[in-house]
Design an enzyme around this catalytic site. Sequence first.
Site, mmCIF file in Angstrom:
data_model
loop_
_atom_site.group_PDB
_atom_site.id
_atom_site.type_symbol
_atom_site.label_atom_id
_atom_site.label_comp_id
_atom_site.label_asym_id
_atom_site.label_seq_id
_atom_site.Cartn_x
_atom_site.Cartn_y
_atom_site.Cartn_z
ATOM 1 N N HIS A 68 0.895 -1.201 -0.104
ATOM 2 C CA HIS A 68 -0.166 -0.045 -0.013
ATOM 3 C C HIS A 68 0.969 1.272 0.048
ATOM 4 C CE1 HIS A 68 -4.122 -1.895 1.393
ATOM 5 N NE2 HIS A 68 -3.523 -2.534 0.391
ATOM 6 N N VAL A 72 0.631 4.070 -3.032
ATOM 7 C CA VAL A 72 0.286 5.450 -2.875
ATOM 8 C C VAL A 72 1.223 6.413 -3.170
ATOM 9 C CG1 VAL A 72 -1.829 5.004 -1.136
ATOM 10 C CG2 VAL A 72 0.341 5.698 -0.242
ATOM 11 N N HIS A 131 0.184 -13.626 -1.249
ATOM 12 C CA HIS A 131 -1.168 -14.330 -1.087
ATOM 13 C C HIS A 131 -0.909 -15.910 -0.673
ATOM 14 C CE1 HIS A 131 -3.826 -10.976 -2.817
ATOM 15 N NE2 HIS A 131 -3.123 -10.514 -1.910
ATOM 16 N N THR A 132 0.402 -16.207 -0.498
ATOM 17 C CA THR A 132 0.840 -17.478 0.033
ATOM 18 C C THR A 132 0.453 -17.486 1.530
ATOM 19 O OG1 THR A 132 2.522 -19.094 0.373
ATOM 20 C CG2 THR A 132 3.221 -16.719 0.481
ATOM 21 N N ASP A 183 -4.438 -18.688 1.225
ATOM 22 C CA ASP A 183 -3.678 -19.796 0.632
ATOM 23 C C ASP A 183 -4.256 -21.027 1.529
ATOM 24 O OD1 ASP A 183 -2.183 -22.100 0.166
ATOM 25 O OD2 ASP A 183 -0.409 -21.049 0.312
ATOM 26 N N THR A 186 -1.322 -24.114 2.354
ATOM 27 C CA THR A 186 -0.442 -24.154 3.563
ATOM 28 C C THR A 186 -0.582 -22.571 4.119
ATOM 29 O OG1 THR A 186 1.252 -23.426 1.843
ATOM 30 C CG2 THR A 186 1.152 -25.773 2.530
#
Length: 267
Positions: A68, A72, A131-132, A183, A186
């Site tokens: 983020h 920005v 995003h794991t 995820d 895992t």
Amino acid sequence: MLYYTPCSLLLGAIFLALTFIYQSNAQLSSTFYSNTCPNVSSIVSNVIQQALQFDTRITASLTRLHFHDCFVNAGGPSWNVLVGRRDSLIANQSGANSSIPSPTESLANITAKFSAVGLNTTDLVALSGAHTFGRAQCRFFNQRLFNFSGKGIPDPTLNSTYLSTLQQNCPQNGNGTILNNLDPSTIDTFDNNYYSNLLTNQGLLQTDQELFSTNGSSTISIVNNFANNQTSFFQAFAQSMINMGNINPLTGNQGEIRSDCKKVNGS
Ligand SMILES: *[C@@H]1O[C@H](CO)[C@@H](O)[C@H](O)[C@H]1NC(C)=O
Ligand SMILES: *[C@@H]1O[C@H](CO)[C@@H](O)[C@H](O)[C@H]1NC(C)=O
Ligand SMILES: *[C@@H]1O[C@H](CO)[C@@H](O)[C@H](O)[C@H]1NC(C)=O
Ligand SMILES: *[C@@H]1O[C@H](CO)[C@@H](O)[C@H](O)[C@H]1NC(C)=O
Ligand SMILES: *[C@@H]1O[C@H](CO)[C@@H](O)[C@H](O)[C@H]1NC(C)=O
Ligand SMILES: *[C@@H]1O[C@H](CO)[C@@H](O)[C@H](O)[C@H]1NC(C)=O
Ligand SMILES: *[C@@H]1O[C@H](CO)[C@@H](O)[C@H](O)[C@H]1NC(C)=O
Ligand SMILES: *[C@@H]1O[C@H](CO)[C@@H](O)[C@H](O)[C@H]1NC(C)=O
Ligand SMILES: *[C@@H]1O[C@H](CO)[C@@H](O)[C@H](O)[C@H]1NC(C)=O
Ligand SMILES: *[C@@H]1O[C@H](CO)[C@@H](O)[C@H](O)[C@H]1NC(C)=O
């Protein structure tokens, strides 16, 4: 070594092991802390290790904050380096900003947002691998579960088994703040299973699954590569984190040093 100042600094510690690219320039330098805090690297690592014992999600939270912050502050891309940066005056951890990709955007739109800050589709696919681990609230993907795009059926790119689980966790008109693992295979491990999930239609966010399920997209082969070769993913992720961190970094008297990483001072 990858170092950042205050809040961003914490994040840097996580990726020390993954990072081997190293440059320097006048403002951001690899030795920024060598006089004022020579042990900064081990101190930060220790803080992260301790924090992890209480909250395995901290790595995910810090990664999101970095994302983020970088977006920005997006301006002209700069490919210089690494320490001496300061925290943003605009990004809250939860703050929305139009330059930040949203989880329901089309792949074309997200690609354009990345491109606007000098990041390409390899960066997009690699950084999505964050995003794991971590969680997402129902409201960020429940548009996929029952009546996707007003067609009366769920998103056809959602695995039907996975869909049933998600519909139970996120019932129609239910509480949109309920958390789900990004995820499911895992949940807290930094590995390449995020990409294997996409191969079986188990991406949680629309923007995750789009990387693999958008017909004809150049992202498909990148997903396949990372799903088949974890080393390739780790190397690309480290490079893309650096690329993202170098989007118009704040230095000198720009920005500030946050007292609470979640928010701009005084807000
Ligand atoms: C840095 O850390 C090492 C070992 O972790 C310690 O021996 C040394 O005293 C520390 N130096 C400073 C300046 O804190
Ligand atoms: C940051 O969040 C605080 C509340 O937590 C809010 O008052 C402030 O306006 C937000 N700032 C920005 C730039 O979104
Ligand atoms: C989002 O960020 C851009 C670029 O930094 C800024 O110009 C804009 O005002 C921000 N928008 C909001 C809604 O905070
Ligand atoms: C893509 O961006 C365009 C222009 O900003 C916007 O009108 C459109 O709604 C976006 N579509 C999606 C699916 O995000
Ligand atoms: C993206 O840029 C990197 C350099 O940072 C390059 O190695 C990679 O091949 C590029 N990917 C695409 C799809 O152009
Ligand atoms: C799906 O959404 C569309 C548009 O909002 C609406 O017209 C339609 O009735 C909905 N279908 C179902 C089965 O709810
Ligand atoms: C939704 O759940 C959160 C906790 O997960 C709770 O604080 C909030 O009050 C709930 N909202 C509603 C409308 O039930
Ligand atoms: C759906 O997920 C299951 C694992 O939960 C997998 O065995 C199956 O092949 C997946 N189906 C599709 C169409 O990808
Ligand atoms: C992609 O192509 C396949 C067959 O070529 C088709 O069945 C599917 O509906 C297409 N998906 C999308 C999202 O357009
Ligand atoms: C996996 O990727 C690494 C780094 O790009 C590469 O050196 C290695 O040859 C690849 N392994 C296989 C089996 O393709």
